[in-house]
Design an enzyme around this catalytic site. Structure first.
Site, short mmCIF file in Angstrom:
data_model
loop_
_atom_site.label_atom_id
_atom_site.label_comp_id
_atom_site.label_asym_id
_atom_site.label_seq_id
_atom_site.Cartn_x
_atom_site.Cartn_y
_atom_site.Cartn_z
N HIS A 1 -39.31 63.23 -58.36
CA HIS A 1 -40.40 62.87 -59.28
C HIS A 1 -41.69 62.92 -58.48
O HIS A 1 -41.67 63.04 -57.25
CB HIS A 1 -40.21 61.44 -59.80
CG HIS A 1 -38.97 61.23 -60.62
ND1 HIS A 1 -38.84 61.69 -61.91
CD2 HIS A 1 -37.81 60.60 -60.34
CE1 HIS A 1 -37.66 61.33 -62.38
NE2 HIS A 1 -37.01 60.67 -61.45
N ARG B 1 -27.57 52.98 -55.81
CA ARG B 1 -28.66 53.73 -56.42
C ARG B 1 -29.49 54.40 -55.32
O ARG B 1 -29.79 53.76 -54.30
CB ARG B 1 -29.52 52.79 -57.25
CG ARG B 1 -30.76 53.39 -57.86
CD ARG B 1 -31.35 52.49 -58.89
NE ARG B 1 -30.61 52.56 -60.13
CZ ARG B 1 -30.82 53.47 -61.10
NH1 ARG B 1 -31.77 54.36 -60.96
NH2 ARG B 1 -30.10 53.48 -62.18
N CYS C 1 -34.48 65.48 -62.20
CA CYS C 1 -33.58 64.32 -62.18
C CYS C 1 -32.56 64.35 -63.32
O CYS C 1 -31.67 65.18 -63.31
CB CYS C 1 -34.43 63.04 -62.16
SG CYS C 1 -33.49 61.59 -61.67
N1 GLN Z 1 -30.10 58.14 -65.58
C1 GLN Z 1 -29.99 59.03 -64.46
C2 GLN Z 1 -29.43 58.40 -63.19
O1 GLN Z 1 -29.66 57.23 -62.90
C3 GLN Z 1 -31.32 59.71 -64.19
C4 GLN Z 1 -32.43 58.79 -63.80
C5 GLN Z 1 -33.77 59.50 -63.69
O2 GLN Z 1 -34.01 60.53 -64.31
N2 GLN Z 1 -34.68 58.92 -62.92
O3 GLN Z 1 -28.77 59.09 -62.46
#
Ligand code: GLN
Length: 236
Positions: free
Chosen positions: A194, A128, A94
């Site tokens: 994840h 998101r 990520c």
């Molecule tokens: N901050 C980053 C985003 O929102 C990664 C988030 C994460 O590693 N879960 O893209």
């Protein structure tokens, strides 16, 4: 630790490791130990320089501010980049994809230069990406569908030197509308999954271990609970 101990670098768990991503290093260690290898996790924190001498490296996800601290540290101590240049496998989860890229833009709209191991750029998307993901790998050597949980606002665009890890069959993935998930460049592999990803995708764990050990295959492990987790996640 002896000469033959396989050393797994857990890079910056103090700032990067949302959703139990540190578990990826534990999975690698356990799959090695079950096969009779000596294996240890070496934690590299913000207080340590990054060594180039480990056998494999993993980095987890992070929120924007933590991600910035990690980026600065990896630029100041380029051991990870030196290891990758030698062909040592690196798994980036990520935010770590974003950190290892050319640049990323934070949710506040600030552009930050990345480490440059991946020819990718990342910018925040309107929506998101959050939820379960299933993909079909396109990387040679992987056959089983990959599953994981994603939560990111950044969308990652691959440049000409970067290849995708997989095609999305459920969920969002890299998040720029191309249906792709993850990135592969040389020995460095990134994914938005994840889970931790390697607990949910044992084939990917062994793929990375083969590269770390310089072998073409490893003896199979009979772990019914891992298989059950896979079946459950594929059905979910
Ligand atoms: N901050 C980053 C985003 O929102 C990664 C988030 C994460 O590693 N879960 O893209």
């Amino acid at each position: 630790m002896t000469e033959s101990t396989v050393r797994i670098g857990l890079v910056l768990p103090d700032v990067m490791g949302t959703y139990g991503d540190g578990g990826n290093a534990v999975v690698l260690r356990q799959r090695l130990r079950l096969r009779g290898y000596d294996a240890e996790i070496v934690e590299i924190t913000l207080s340590d320089p990054v060594p180039d001498s480990l056998d494999i490296y993993t980095l987890g996800g992070a929120e924007d501010s933590a991600q910035r601290l990690a980026t600065r540290h990896l630029q100041r101590y380029p051991g990870l980049q030196e290891a990758a240049a030698k062909g040592v496998p690196v798994l980036a989860i990520c935010a770590a994809i974003q950190v290892l890229g050319q640049w990323y833009e934070t949710s506040a709209g600030e552009r930050v230069d990345g480490v440059g191991l991946f020819d990718v750029t990342t910018a925040p998307q309107v929506k998101r990406a959050i939820g379960e993901v299933t993909t079909t790998p396109v990387l040679d050597g992987l056959t089983a569908p990959l599953t994981g949980f994603e939560n990111h606002r950044g969308g990652t665009k691959l440049g000409g030197d970067a290849a995708p890890l997989a095609r999305v069959t459920r969920g969002i993935g890299n998040g720029v509308g191309d249906g792709l998930e993850g990135v592969v460049q040389g020995s460095v592999l990134g994914t938005y999954l994840h889970g931790p990803a390697l607990a949910r995708n044992p084939e990917l764990a062994d793929f990375l271990l083969c590269r770390a050990l310089g072998v073409t295959e490893l003896p199979p492990l009979d772990l019914p609970e891992v298989e059950q987790l896979r079946r459950e996640r594929l059905r979910a």
